[in-house]
Design a protein around this motif. Structure first.
Motif, PDB file in Angstrom:
ATOM      1  N   ILE A 120       0.868  -1.182   0.000  1.00 19.72           N
ATOM      2  CA  ILE A 120       0.000   0.000   0.000  1.00 19.72           C
ATOM      3  C   ILE A 120       0.903   1.230   0.000  1.00 19.72           C
ATOM      4  CG2 ILE A 120      -1.785   1.288   1.217  1.00 19.72           C
ATOM      5  CD1 ILE A 120      -2.645  -1.340   2.527  1.00 19.72           C
ATOM      6  N   VAL A 121       0.856   1.991  -1.093  1.00 21.27           N
ATOM      7  CA  VAL A 121       1.620   3.233  -1.196  1.00 21.27           C
ATOM      8  C   VAL A 121       0.694   4.388  -0.869  1.00 21.27           C
ATOM      9  CG1 VAL A 121       2.955   4.734  -2.719  1.00 21.27           C
ATOM     10  CG2 VAL A 121       3.142   2.244  -2.948  1.00 21.27           C
ATOM     11  N   ILE A 122       1.067   5.178   0.141  1.00 18.28           N
ATOM     12  CA  ILE A 122       0.273   6.343   0.527  1.00 18.28           C
ATOM     13  C   ILE A 122       0.892   7.576  -0.125  1.00 18.28           C
ATOM     14  CG2 ILE A 122      -0.768   7.597   2.431  1.00 18.28           C
ATOM     15  CD1 ILE A 122       0.169   5.309   4.261  1.00 18.28           C
ATOM     16  N   ASP A 123       0.203   8.127  -1.089  1.00 20.62           N
ATOM     17  CA  ASP A 123       0.698   9.328  -1.765  1.00 20.62           C
ATOM     18  C   ASP A 123       0.199  10.553  -1.018  1.00 20.62           C
ATOM     19  OD1 ASP A 123       1.607  11.271  -3.449  1.00 20.62           O
ATOM     20  OD2 ASP A 123       0.041  10.971  -4.964  1.00 20.62           O
ATOM     21  N   ASN A 124       1.107  11.201  -0.305  1.00 15.07           N
ATOM     22  CA  ASN A 124       0.749  12.357   0.519  1.00 15.07           C
ATOM     23  C   ASN A 124       1.116  13.649  -0.211  1.00 15.07           C
ATOM     24  OD1 ASN A 124       1.923  13.926   3.530  1.00 15.07           O
ATOM     25  ND2 ASN A 124      -0.178  13.806   2.820  1.00 15.07           N
ATOM     26  N   GLY A 125       0.348  13.955  -1.253  1.00 19.45           N
ATOM     27  CA  GLY A 125       0.478  15.254  -1.903  1.00 19.45           C
ATOM     28  C   GLY A 125       1.573  15.356  -2.945  1.00 19.45           C
ATOM     29  N   SER A 126       1.900  14.287  -3.622  1.00 21.47           N
ATOM     30  CA  SER A 126       2.908  14.375  -4.684  1.00 21.47           C
ATOM     31  C   SER A 126       2.406  15.296  -5.795  1.00 21.47           C
ATOM     32  CB  SER A 126       3.185  12.992  -5.271  1.00 21.47           C
ATOM     33  OG  SER A 126       3.834  12.167  -4.341  1.00 21.47           O
ATOM     34  N   ASP A 127       3.310  16.149  -6.307  1.00 22.63           N
ATOM     35  CA  ASP A 127       2.920  17.049  -7.393  1.00 22.63           C
ATOM     36  C   ASP A 127       3.960  17.105  -8.507  1.00 22.63           C
ATOM     37  OD1 ASP A 127       4.914  18.416  -6.087  1.00 22.63           O
ATOM     38  OD2 ASP A 127       3.619  20.030  -5.338  1.00 22.63           O
ATOM     39  N   GLU A 128       5.022  16.338  -8.380  1.00 20.36           N
ATOM     40  CA  GLU A 128       6.020  16.291  -9.448  1.00 20.36           C
ATOM     41  C   GLU A 128       5.508  15.377 -10.559  1.00 20.36           C
ATOM     42  OE1 GLU A 128      10.033  16.899  -6.670  1.00 20.36           O
ATOM     43  OE2 GLU A 128       9.657  14.975  -7.674  1.00 20.36           O
ATOM     44  N   PRO A 129       5.530  15.846 -11.809  1.00 19.58           N
ATOM     45  CA  PRO A 129       4.964  15.061 -12.908  1.00 19.58           C
ATOM     46  C   PRO A 129       5.561  13.652 -13.024  1.00 19.58           C
ATOM     47  CG  PRO A 129       5.369  17.304 -13.613  1.00 19.58           C
ATOM     48  CD  PRO A 129       5.970  17.177 -12.245  1.00 19.58           C
ATOM     49  N   GLU A 130       6.867  13.515 -12.849  1.00 22.48           N
ATOM     50  CA  GLU A 130       7.485  12.192 -13.007  1.00 22.48           C
ATOM     51  C   GLU A 130       6.971  11.234 -11.933  1.00 22.48           C
ATOM     52  OE1 GLU A 130      11.916  10.101 -13.335  1.00 22.48           O
ATOM     53  OE2 GLU A 130      11.729  12.254 -12.947  1.00 22.48           O
ATOM     54  N   THR A 131       6.834  11.725 -10.705  1.00 24.77           N
ATOM     55  CA  THR A 131       6.319  10.876  -9.629  1.00 24.77           C
ATOM     56  C   THR A 131       4.878  10.477  -9.903  1.00 24.77           C
ATOM     57  OG1 THR A 131       7.764  11.926  -8.002  1.00 24.77           O
ATOM     58  CG2 THR A 131       5.851  10.735  -7.159  1.00 24.77           C
ATOM     59  N   LEU A 132       4.053  11.430 -10.352  1.00 26.21           N
ATOM     60  CA  LEU A 132       2.648  11.129 -10.632  1.00 26.21           C
ATOM     61  C   LEU A 132       2.517  10.105 -11.746  1.00 26.21           C
ATOM     62  CD1 LEU A 132       1.141  14.737 -10.339  1.00 26.21           C
ATOM     63  CD2 LEU A 132       0.934  12.869  -8.692  1.00 26.21           C
ATOM     64  N   ARG A 133       3.367  10.225 -12.793  1.00 32.60           N
ATOM     65  CA  ARG A 133       3.337   9.235 -13.876  1.00 32.60           C
ATOM     66  C   ARG A 133       3.718   7.852 -13.355  1.00 32.60           C
ATOM     67  NH1 ARG A 133       5.528  13.532 -16.975  1.00 32.60           N
ATOM     68  NH2 ARG A 133       7.641  12.763 -16.557  1.00 32.60           N
ATOM     69  N   TYR A 134       4.727   7.820 -12.493  1.00 33.10           N
ATOM     70  CA  TYR A 134       5.169   6.520 -11.966  1.00 33.10           C
ATOM     71  C   TYR A 134       4.069   5.881 -11.119  1.00 33.10           C
ATOM     72  CZ  TYR A 134       7.741   3.082  -9.217  1.00 33.10           C
ATOM     73  OH  TYR A 134       8.143   1.919  -8.620  1.00 33.10           O
ATOM     74  N   LEU A 135       3.438   6.661 -10.257  1.00 33.06           N
ATOM     75  CA  LEU A 135       2.367   6.127  -9.416  1.00 33.06           C
ATOM     76  C   LEU A 135       1.186   5.646 -10.256  1.00 33.06           C
ATOM     77  CD1 LEU A 135       2.403   8.759  -6.512  1.00 33.06           C
ATOM     78  CD2 LEU A 135       3.209   6.399  -6.400  1.00 33.06           C
ATOM     79  N   ALA A 136       0.844   6.427 -11.283  1.00 34.89           N
ATOM     80  CA  ALA A 136      -0.283   6.042 -12.135  1.00 34.89           C
ATOM     81  C   ALA A 136       0.019   4.765 -12.915  1.00 34.89           C
ATOM     82  CB  ALA A 136      -0.620   7.179 -13.093  1.00 34.89           C
ATOM     83  N   GLY A 137       1.293   4.522 -13.185  1.00 35.31           N
ATOM     84  CA  GLY A 137       1.662   3.357 -13.972  1.00 35.31           C
ATOM     85  C   GLY A 137       1.884   2.090 -13.177  1.00 35.31           C
ATOM     86  N   LEU A 138       1.773   2.148 -11.853  1.00 38.16           N
ATOM     87  CA  LEU A 138       1.982   0.949 -11.040  1.00 38.16           C
ATOM     88  C   LEU A 138       0.865  -0.061 -11.269  1.00 38.16           C
ATOM     89  CD1 LEU A 138       3.160   2.433  -7.596  1.00 38.16           C
ATOM     90  CD2 LEU A 138       4.521   1.063  -9.185  1.00 38.16           C
ATOM     91  N   ASP A 139       1.224  -1.306 -11.446  1.00 41.00           N
ATOM     92  CA  ASP A 139       0.245  -2.377 -11.597  1.00 41.00           C
ATOM     93  C   ASP A 139      -0.529  -2.530 -10.287  1.00 41.00           C
ATOM     94  OD1 ASP A 139      -1.183  -4.716 -11.888  1.00 41.00           O
ATOM     95  OD2 ASP A 139       0.483  -5.849 -12.769  1.00 41.00           O
ATOM     96  N   PRO A 140      -1.846  -2.362 -10.301  1.00 41.57           N
ATOM     97  CA  PRO A 140      -2.615  -2.488  -9.053  1.00 41.57           C
ATOM     98  C   PRO A 140      -2.514  -3.874  -8.426  1.00 41.57           C
ATOM     99  CG  PRO A 140      -4.071  -2.343 -10.971  1.00 41.57           C
ATOM    100  CD  PRO A 140      -2.690  -2.012 -11.457  1.00 41.57           C
ATOM    101  N   ASP A 141      -2.151  -4.875  -9.200  1.00 49.35           N
ATOM    102  CA  ASP A 141      -1.929  -6.194  -8.607  1.00 49.35           C
ATOM    103  C   ASP A 141      -0.606  -6.253  -7.843  1.00 49.35           C
ATOM    104  OD1 ASP A 141      -4.287  -7.188  -9.621  1.00 49.35           O
ATOM    105  OD2 ASP A 141      -3.353  -7.873 -11.492  1.00 49.35           O
TER     106      ASP A 141
END
Length: 553
Positions: free
Chosen positions: A305-326
């Motif tokens: 479980i990754v808790i994203d506490n207010g990330s706003d850097e584009p590279e970080t947001l892309r990486y989080l969005a691309g994580l396999d939910p499995d």
């Protein structure tokens, strides 16, 4: 005060007065690390007394003359009261025969303790001596070791106070060189059953009450150690006398454990784990952390479980969005940073039987780390389990937490290299501790919920892990440090340090809350060390200003 032993008198007289020795110890500290010593003086001139002591005190404790100074200071303190009746609660010493036995027998006689010479190895004669002593207190001691002046009265007083509650009483010791000088004191922790598995700090320094079972059980050739172990493991919790009562010619060495070997059945019995990773930006830290989790060899399900506490850097947001939910589930929480609240919220969504709190700046270098920690966390007597964390340069960042250092809590053995001896290799041995860091912490979810989780109101950022561990300890779930789980911690890279006024104010409030709740106070060099212990696994004779278990001078 009663007369000192001759070798003690010699040690003090050769060192001169306590004042001269203190000057010499400061000179040693200056030579050892001029830059750090002068920085400490600068803090003192600036009125930063605590910061000055935290800088200089560890240097003072490393001086080769530190123990002589400690003895000189002790010699000026009148601690010994009226002598007790020599026949009160008698103790019989069993001296393991060998070189130096005459000196041992003489020191026992001087302390009013009856003695019997026993064979070097366990045999029928030893069995007879044990049978004769059944139901009484005995002192197994090695030939060549001698008692400190006043040890007999200290033992008799301890027996009068604790004989009904324990079957074994042990004390601190030091080594006596051929030149008659005392050195290498071992200021021991209060009873630590886990540490004792790897480091026998009882043998030859413990009073034992013999039961019938103790007199008939088979003993190893090193029978003083064998007898102490059998009683300590079967007859209740030993009591610690925080006094140097034994001057020894040698002592057992710590035994560093090998890698944890689990049977196939033990591996199959490990439970599922929920790994909770708070993060904000810093994808260059998060990515290798998650990749390390993926490479971790664990036989059961790992929920991430990754808790994203207010990330706003584009590279970080892309990486989080691309994580396999499995592989990893991302939970977004854009509220103010509150480490305790973030983790508490994530626990409500966790499905694992175990919880693993993991910082995003942890670099995983050992694929077995989670197996080791999970195995320990399933023990009925264990609460939170912490790993050995290293700085990127290889020095220790965390080896357990000591309560009371600097008036709060601090990481034990920090900045020590793992292959250094340190303080009796404590940093390399599994042991119970007062707390461990939540940068990498594993525990049963049921225990976490039973104590109410992290205290998000009083410890939003600092000391929330210490407070949680202390509440677990109070319920009988003791915190455990496990050095066989070793990881790298890029400490405070992602959040930084609290150097801004708001951060400093918050941290001061959390420190005050820790002190109020757990009776911790800011140490003073003028305190009587015997009344200052905040942590049962440390020792009040060790400096409250040093993370490296240096002598208090």
């Amino acid at each position: 005060m009663t007369e000192e032993m001759p070798h003690h008198r010699q040690a003090v007289s050769q060192g001169g007065s306590a004042t001269l020795l203190l000057m010499a110890v400061h000179f040693d500290a200056l030579r050892l690390n001029p830059a750090r010593y002068l920085r400490g003086l600068w803090w003192k001139l600036c009125g930063k007394r605590l910061r000055a002591r935290l800088t200089i005190a560890p240097l003072l404790g490393t001086s080769p003359r530190a123990y002589r100074l400690w003895m000189a200071q002790e010699a000026t303190t009148n601690r010994i009261g009226p002598r007790l009746r020599s026949d009160a609660l008698p103790v019989v010493a069993l001296v393991r025969s060998g070189p130096g036995e005459e000196a041992t027998l003489a020191s026992l006689a001087a302390e009013g303790i009856a003695a019997r010479l026993a064979p070097a190895r366990a045999d029928a004669t030893l069995q007879t001596l044990l049978l004769q002593a059944r139901g009484t207190w005995v002192l197994p001691i090695y030939a060549g070791d001698i008692l400190a002046t006043g040890a007999g009265d200290t033992m008799r007083k301890a027996l009068a106070e604790t004989a009904d509650t324990t079957r074994i009483i042990y004390a601190d010791d030091d080594l006596l060189g051929k030149d008659g000088q005392r050195r290498d004191p071992h200021f021991k922790p209060d009873w630590n059953a886990e540490l004792y598995r790897y480091f026998d700090y009882l043998a030859g320094t413990a009073l034992i009450h013999l039961s019938k079972a103790d007199t008939t059980a088979p003993l190893a050739d090193d029978w003083p150690a064998s007898l102490a172990r059998q009683v300590a493991e079967c007859r209740g919790q030993p009591v610690h006398l925080r006094e140097v009562l034994y001057h020894r010619h040698r002592r057992p060495k710590p035994q560093r454990p090998g890698p944890l070997q689990l049977t196939p059945e033990e591996r199959r019995s490990l439970p599922s784990v929920s790994i909770i990773v708070p993060t904000r930006n810093q994808v260059d830290l998060l990515r290798p952390c998650l990749e390390g989790i993926a490479a971790t060899d664990y036989p059961r399900r790992k929920e991430i479980i990754v808790i994203d506490n207010g990330s706003d850097e584009p590279e970080t947001l892309r990486y989080l969005a691309g994580l396999d939910p499995d592989f990893a589930r991302v939970v977004v929480d854009n509220g103010p940073f509150n480490f305790a609240a973030l983790n508490n919220s994530a626990v409500t969504e966790a499905s694992g039987d175990l919880l693993c709190f993991l910082n995003n700046d942890i670099e995983i270098t050992d694929p077995q780390w989670l197996t080791v920690m999970a195995h320990q966390a399933m023990r009925a007597d264990v609460g939170a389990v912490g790993a050995q964390l290293l700085y990127p340069d290889g020095r220790i960042q965390h080896a357990g937490v000591v309560l009371g250092i600097g008036g709060g809590a601090a990481h034990a053995h920090r900045l020590l290299k793992p292959d250094e001896a340190g303080y009796f290799r404590r940093h390399a041995l599994p042991q119970f501790v007062s707390a461990v860091t939540a940068a990498c912490m594993v525990m049963r979810k049921s225990s976490f919920l039973a104590v109410g989780g992290f205290d998000a109101e009083n410890f939003a950022v600092s000391f929330n892990d210490v407070d949680l561990c202390l509440r677990l300890n109070a319920r009988g779930w003791q915190s455990l440090y496990e050095p066989r789980a070793q990881l790298v911690h890029h400490e405070s890279v992602s959040r930084g340090f609290d150097r801004d006024p708001a951060g400093a104010k918050r941290q001061a409030g959390e420190l005050a809350a820790l002190r109020n709740r757990w009776s911790v106070h800011e140490p003073s060099p003028d305190d009587d060390w015997r009344s200052c212990q905040a942590d049962p696994f440390h020792h009040p004779a060790l400096s409250p200003f040093s993370e490296q278990f240096e002598l208090r001078v």
